[in-house]
Design a protein around this motif. Structure first.
Motif, mmCIF file in Angstrom:
data_model
loop_
_atom_site.group_PDB
_atom_site.id
_atom_site.type_symbol
_atom_site.label_atom_id
_atom_site.label_comp_id
_atom_site.label_asym_id
_atom_site.label_seq_id
_atom_site.Cartn_x
_atom_site.Cartn_y
_atom_site.Cartn_z
ATOM 1 N N LEU A 232 5.933 3.411 -10.443
ATOM 2 C CA LEU A 232 6.213 4.803 -10.781
ATOM 3 C C LEU A 232 6.282 5.662 -9.516
ATOM 4 C CD1 LEU A 232 6.545 7.150 -12.763
ATOM 5 C CD2 LEU A 232 4.039 7.239 -12.945
ATOM 6 N N LEU A 233 5.292 5.505 -8.630
ATOM 7 C CA LEU A 233 5.291 6.274 -7.387
ATOM 8 C C LEU A 233 6.501 5.923 -6.524
ATOM 9 C CD1 LEU A 233 1.497 6.085 -6.450
ATOM 10 C CD2 LEU A 233 2.736 8.030 -7.441
ATOM 11 N N MET A 234 6.879 4.656 -6.518
ATOM 12 C CA MET A 234 8.047 4.243 -5.739
ATOM 13 C C MET A 234 9.314 4.912 -6.263
ATOM 14 S SD MET A 234 9.449 0.372 -5.155
ATOM 15 C CE MET A 234 10.903 0.054 -4.152
ATOM 16 N N GLN A 235 9.491 4.915 -7.567
ATOM 17 C CA GLN A 235 10.675 5.540 -8.157
ATOM 18 C C GLN A 235 10.705 7.037 -7.857
ATOM 19 O OE1 GLN A 235 11.429 4.237 -12.179
ATOM 20 N NE2 GLN A 235 12.488 6.138 -12.698
ATOM 21 N N ARG B 30 9.318 8.629 -5.231
ATOM 22 C CA ARG B 30 9.530 8.913 -3.813
ATOM 23 C C ARG B 30 10.935 8.555 -3.343
ATOM 24 N NH1 ARG B 30 3.663 6.619 -1.592
ATOM 25 N NH2 ARG B 30 2.407 8.302 -2.501
ATOM 26 N N VAL B 31 11.496 7.482 -3.881
ATOM 27 C CA VAL B 31 12.824 7.058 -3.425
ATOM 28 C C VAL B 31 13.911 7.989 -3.951
ATOM 29 C CG1 VAL B 31 14.550 5.232 -3.585
ATOM 30 C CG2 VAL B 31 12.165 4.649 -3.104
ATOM 31 N N TYR B 32 13.817 8.375 -5.232
ATOM 32 C CA TYR B 32 14.897 9.158 -5.828
ATOM 33 C C TYR B 32 14.633 10.663 -5.805
ATOM 34 C CZ TYR B 32 16.766 4.698 -7.324
ATOM 35 O OH TYR B 32 17.285 3.421 -7.331
ATOM 36 N N GLY B 33 13.367 11.054 -5.596
ATOM 37 C CA GLY B 33 13.062 12.448 -5.351
ATOM 38 C C GLY B 33 13.298 13.401 -6.500
ATOM 39 N N GLN B 34 13.269 12.938 -7.741
ATOM 40 C CA GLN B 34 13.395 13.836 -8.880
ATOM 41 C C GLN B 34 12.019 14.366 -9.293
ATOM 42 O OE1 GLN B 34 15.697 11.793 -11.970
ATOM 43 N NE2 GLN B 34 17.458 13.063 -11.406
ATOM 44 N N GLY B 35 12.022 15.371 -10.139
ATOM 45 C CA GLY B 35 10.775 15.922 -10.633
ATOM 46 C C GLY B 35 10.040 14.942 -11.539
ATOM 47 N N LEU C 77 15.105 -5.084 -5.029
ATOM 48 C CA LEU C 77 14.541 -6.189 -4.247
ATOM 49 C C LEU C 77 13.120 -5.880 -3.802
ATOM 50 C CD1 LEU C 77 17.649 -7.154 -2.088
ATOM 51 C CD2 LEU C 77 16.498 -8.633 -3.749
ATOM 52 N N HIS C 78 12.894 -4.673 -3.312
ATOM 53 C CA HIS C 78 11.543 -4.311 -2.888
ATOM 54 C C HIS C 78 10.585 -4.246 -4.081
ATOM 55 C CE1 HIS C 78 12.932 -2.497 1.191
ATOM 56 N NE2 HIS C 78 12.395 -3.689 1.362
ATOM 57 N N SER C 79 11.062 -3.778 -5.230
ATOM 58 C CA SER C 79 10.215 -3.730 -6.428
ATOM 59 C C SER C 79 9.784 -5.131 -6.840
ATOM 60 C CB SER C 79 10.962 -3.050 -7.578
ATOM 61 O OG SER C 79 11.311 -1.731 -7.253
ATOM 62 N N HIS C 80 10.723 -6.058 -6.891
ATOM 63 C CA HIS C 80 10.397 -7.420 -7.304
ATOM 64 C C HIS C 80 9.577 -8.146 -6.238
ATOM 65 C CE1 HIS C 80 13.386 -6.558 -10.379
ATOM 66 N NE2 HIS C 80 13.011 -7.661 -11.011
ATOM 67 N N ALA C 81 9.829 -7.842 -4.976
ATOM 68 C CA ALA C 81 9.000 -8.436 -3.923
ATOM 69 C C ALA C 81 7.555 -7.980 -4.080
ATOM 70 C CB ALA C 81 9.538 -8.048 -2.549
ATOM 71 N N PHE C 82 7.347 -6.700 -4.382
ATOM 72 C CA PHE C 82 5.987 -6.203 -4.612
ATOM 73 C C PHE C 82 5.341 -6.892 -5.813
ATOM 74 C CE2 PHE C 82 3.570 -3.321 -7.373
ATOM 75 C CZ PHE C 82 2.425 -3.186 -6.609
ATOM 76 N N LEU C 83 6.086 -7.061 -6.916
ATOM 77 C CA LEU C 83 5.527 -7.720 -8.092
ATOM 78 C C LEU C 83 5.122 -9.162 -7.783
ATOM 79 C CD1 LEU C 83 7.926 -6.376 -10.877
ATOM 80 C CD2 LEU C 83 5.563 -5.686 -10.417
ATOM 81 N N CYS C 84 5.954 -9.861 -7.011
ATOM 82 C CA CYS C 84 5.608 -11.226 -6.615
ATOM 83 C C CYS C 84 4.378 -11.234 -5.712
ATOM 84 C CB CYS C 84 6.787 -11.890 -5.903
ATOM 85 S SG CYS C 84 8.198 -12.249 -6.981
ATOM 86 N N THR D 229 0.796 -1.236 0.000
ATOM 87 C CA THR D 229 0.000 0.000 0.000
ATOM 88 C C THR D 229 0.822 1.276 0.000
ATOM 89 O OG1 THR D 229 -0.135 -0.026 2.432
ATOM 90 C CG2 THR D 229 -1.884 -1.163 1.203
ATOM 91 N N LYS D 230 2.104 1.228 0.341
ATOM 92 C CA LYS D 230 2.908 2.441 0.459
ATOM 93 C C LYS D 230 4.132 2.351 -0.445
ATOM 94 C CE LYS D 230 1.592 3.356 5.283
ATOM 95 N NZ LYS D 230 2.115 3.590 6.665
ATOM 96 N N PRO D 231 4.029 2.827 -1.668
ATOM 97 C CA PRO D 231 5.174 2.742 -2.589
ATOM 98 C C PRO D 231 6.409 3.448 -2.037
ATOM 99 C CG PRO D 231 3.176 3.375 -3.756
ATOM 100 C CD PRO D 231 2.850 3.430 -2.299
ATOM 101 N N GLY D 232 7.519 2.734 -1.967
ATOM 102 C CA GLY D 232 8.779 3.302 -1.541
ATOM 103 C C GLY D 232 8.969 3.407 -0.040
ATOM 104 N N PHE D 233 7.936 3.119 0.755
ATOM 105 C CA PHE D 233 8.032 3.298 2.200
ATOM 106 C C PHE D 233 9.094 2.388 2.809
ATOM 107 C CE2 PHE D 233 6.774 1.879 6.465
ATOM 108 C CZ PHE D 233 6.746 3.091 7.130
#
Length: 389
Positions: A345-348, A350-355, A295-302, A71-75
């Motif tokens: 997309l939201l995870m990327q 929030r984690v990297y903080g670009q525009g 790792l977190h991205s692939h864990a979410f996909l699984c 439920t929380k992308p990137g948290f």
């Protein structure tokens, strides 16, 4: 006046000692030899709990991990990079556990779907009351399977065509059996149409326009050493033998491919981390930080794949097409599939903080590159499954 002497107290209990080396214990493990105080002679439930904790690092932390993961992308990634790590399941063990669980359920789901589809065809034939109805149902099922074979031709999935042909034969056998039953009951009808002619089979592996043969026309690449050509011919022989095996056991190829996909994902995780490193090279982040994101991205996909499979099984098994319940399950599957790209997309972001413009650009480029790599990896998994099963 002398004070009354206090009564002698009982002797203090002797200090606990390690059963392995005899050193006085100061905690749950011996500080001298490392042996734990708790042995294996305990209730089975306690041993099972220790097993989960040792292998998957799963305990109450899993309840604090799987919810935010979905439920929380990137948290979880931000928490881990900030140093708040002990309260959550570690990224690698989380991915490992969800990948194993997801593809275990995938095997069961594919088997259930195959049984349901074949069972629907056979049950419709078995319930037919006239020969014409049996023939009509048989021809409809065979036509569907012919269309599936045409769609699979020329793709990596073409190795599964023998499985479809085995299913077609099962449909024909069920139809012949029902026709004999109806004729024994005196049901008059026009003779059934003859079975569809067998589909011409390809020549298998073709080299320079000629069918491969280990003795007459083997693989012989001039610039490779002899042992390499022998190895290629051995693998070709395995593939040829396994095609024949598929005719008798079509589920074997499916099991081999599904078994190879988790390994493929484990290979792609560090590759995806490298892509993130290249995409955000000016962020000066360590490769290990990008690996945590991967790792977190692939864990979410699984995790999403697991939820899709769990929604698909009751949809196919207990909710017939056209019912409101089937529609609910279809909506659930659709929303889960839509949440995957939005979450990443939201995870990327929030984690990297670009525009947003740069995030969208990098997200699109990474998505295309990773999709191509995934397609090649799945194709390789299919070929490895065909050769090595």
């Amino acid at each position: 006046m002398n004070a009354t002497a206090a009564p002698a107290s009982a002797d203090p209990a002797p200090p606990a000692r390690c059963r392995n080396c005899g050193v006085t214990l100061q905690g749950p493990h011996c500080h001298a030899c490392g042996q734990p105080v708790k042995g294996l002679m305990r209730p089975l439930g306690s041993v099972f709990g220790d097993l989960l904790d040792s292998v998957f690092d799963l305990d109450l932390r899993v309840l604090r991990t799987v919810g935010p993961l979905f439920t929380k992308p990137g948290f979880l990634t931000l928490e881990y990079l900030a140093g708040r790590q002990v309260r959550y399941v570690t990224p690698f063990r989380l991915f490992f556990f969800l990948a194993v669980l997801a593809f275990f359920v995938a095997r069961l789901t594919v088997q259930i779907d195959a049984n349901v589809n074949l069972g629907e065809g056979n049950s419709a034939i078995a319930s037919a009351t006239t020969v014409e109805a049996v023939v009509r149902e048989r021809d409809a099922r065979l036509k569907q399977m012919d269309e599936a074979k045409r769609e699979m031709a020329g793709t990596p999935a073409a190795a599964g065509i023998p499985g479809i042909e085995a299913g077609q034969q099962a449909i024909r056998d069920a139809a012949d059996k029902r026709i004999r039953e109806l004729q024994a009951q005196g049901v008059s009808a026009v003779p059934p149409a003859p079975p569809a002619p067998p589909v011409p089979r390809d020549k298998g592996l073709v080299i320079n326009g000629q069918p491969w043969d280990a003795d007459k026309h083997p693989i012989a690449i001039g610039w490779l050493p002899e042992f390499a050509n022998r190895w290629l011919n051995t693998q070709a022989q395995h593939a040829s033998d396994n095609v024949e095996r598929l005719k008798k056991d079509p589920g074997a190829f499916k099991d081999a491919v599904l078994g190879a996909i988790p390994t493929t994902l484990f290979v792609l995780v560090p590759v995806f981390a490298l892509l993130l490193k290249l995409a955000y090279v000016f962020k000066r982040r360590l490769y290990m930080e990008h690996l945590i994101v991967a790792l977190h991205s692939h864990a979410f996909l699984c995790q999403c794949l697991l939820l899709v499979l769990l929604a698909h099984v009751p949809s196919e098994t207990f909710a017939p097409d056209g019912t409101w319940l089937n529609g609910v399950f279809d909506w659930v599957e659709g929303l889960l599939l839509l949440w995957m790209p939005v979450y990443l997309l939201l995870m990327q972001k929030r984690v990297y903080g670009q525009g947003w413009p740069m995030t969208l650009l990098k997200y699109g480029v990474l998505g295309v590159i990773y999709s191509v790599l995934l397609a090649f990896a799945v194709t390789a998994a299919a070929m490895i499954g065909l050769v090595s099963m």
